[in-house]
Design an enzyme around this catalytic site. Structure first.
Site, PDB file in Angstrom:
ATOM      1  CB  SER A 144     -43.236  40.114 -87.607  1.00 11.69           C
ATOM      2  OG  SER A 144     -43.272  38.937 -86.831  1.00 11.69           O
ATOM      3  CE1 TYR A 157     -45.616  36.406 -91.162  1.00 13.51           C
ATOM      4  CE2 TYR A 157     -44.340  36.381 -89.129  1.00 13.51           C
ATOM      5  CZ  TYR A 157     -45.401  36.874 -89.876  1.00 13.51           C
ATOM      6  OH  TYR A 157     -46.225  37.825 -89.334  1.00 13.51           O
TER       7      TYR A 157
END
Ligand code: GCO
Ligand code: CA
Length: 264
Positions: A144, A157
């Site tokens: 990510s 996250y």
């Protein structure tokens, strides 16, 4: 370019009933692989199998939770029986909860780390012995922007995705000698269900501030699409990348290269 074909290879994409995982599975199937995916409910699996068919590919669907090692061991045995042992593992399954860190329950933090990071350990651990035995394999971890950058509300996250980048490098370090390549793909801001809340237009129909912010942060001046990830993932799954190991391939329209839009 034969090097980019993966005909007859068996690929598993976790959490691929929709979104980025779905696009990855379609791409691998179109490049010649026999593809399986899993998700958490039979309802979602059946809907996804139909959606795959609509996209022109046959993909085998399984129900199973990536954080449950016993379930995953059994699922991999089923896949080995039906399609063959996994040659290409894509650790895609992930969850997110956007909340200021000081308001997040520790249980939520643990749940996110479990799905977004520990599950990649579990899946990789389970496929590695067979890959070692058979002389090679590919593991692709879906990283990510948050493997590199922080931002408000995504502590768990970001911690997972940063960890996933290092797990990628460690698998490459430890298993490179077995002709196993472990690389990451690092999507930028991609228009999917996961990012839909970030793109929600204002009541008057205009672009939300976050949506405008992402477009201004991206040299390409647009959100990415699932299709943007297809070529890069096929590259990482194919013999074309056999000497690429421990690399994170960011597919972000240039975000990580860019200082940011200068004030007018
Ligand atoms: C966020 C998260 C995710 C992004 C993605 C960026 O900013 O809320 O980072 O929504 O989808 O992982 O690469
Ligand atoms: Ca079974």
């Amino acid at each position: 370019m034969e090097q980019f074909r993966i005909d007859g290879k068996v690929a598993l994409v976790t959490g691929a009933s929709h979104g980025i995982g779905f696009g990855i599975a379609v791409a691998l199937a179109k490049a010649g692989a026999k593809v399986a995916f899993n998700c958490r409910t039979a309802e979602r699996r059946d809907a996804a199998v139909a959606a795959y068919r609509e996209a022109g590919v046959e993909v085998a669907g399984y129900v199973g939770d990536v954080t449950n090692e016993d379930q995953m061991r059994e699922m991999l045995a089923d896949i080995a029986k039906t399609l063959g042992p996994v040659d290409i593992l894509v650790n895609n399954a992930a969850v997110i909860k956007r909340l200021p860190m000081h308001e997040m329950d520790t249980a939520d933090f643990r749940r996110i780390i479990d799905t977004d990071l520990t599950a990649a350990f579990i899946m990789s651990k389970l496929v590695l012995p067979s890959m070692m035995e058979r002389g090679g394999g590919k593991i692709i971890n879906v990283c990510s922007m948050m493997s590199e950058l922080g931002r408000e509300t995504v502590s768990a996250y970001a911690a997972s995705k940063g960890g996933l980048k290092m797990l990628t490098r460690n698998i490459a370090s430890e298993y490179g000698k077995y002709n196993i390549q472990c690389n990451g793909i690092g999507p930028g801001y991609i228009a999917t269900e996961q990012t839909a809340p970030l793109r929600e237009p204002l009541p008057d129909g205009s672009r939300s501030p976050f949506d405008a912010f992402i477009v201004s942060k991206t040299p390409a001046e647009r959100w990415g699409t699932v299709e943007d990830l297809m070529g890069p993932v096929v590259f990482l799954a194919s013999p074309a990348s056999d000497f690429v190991n421990g690399h994170i391939l960011y597919v972000d329209g240039g975000i990580l290269a860019y200082l940011g839009h200068q004030p007018e």
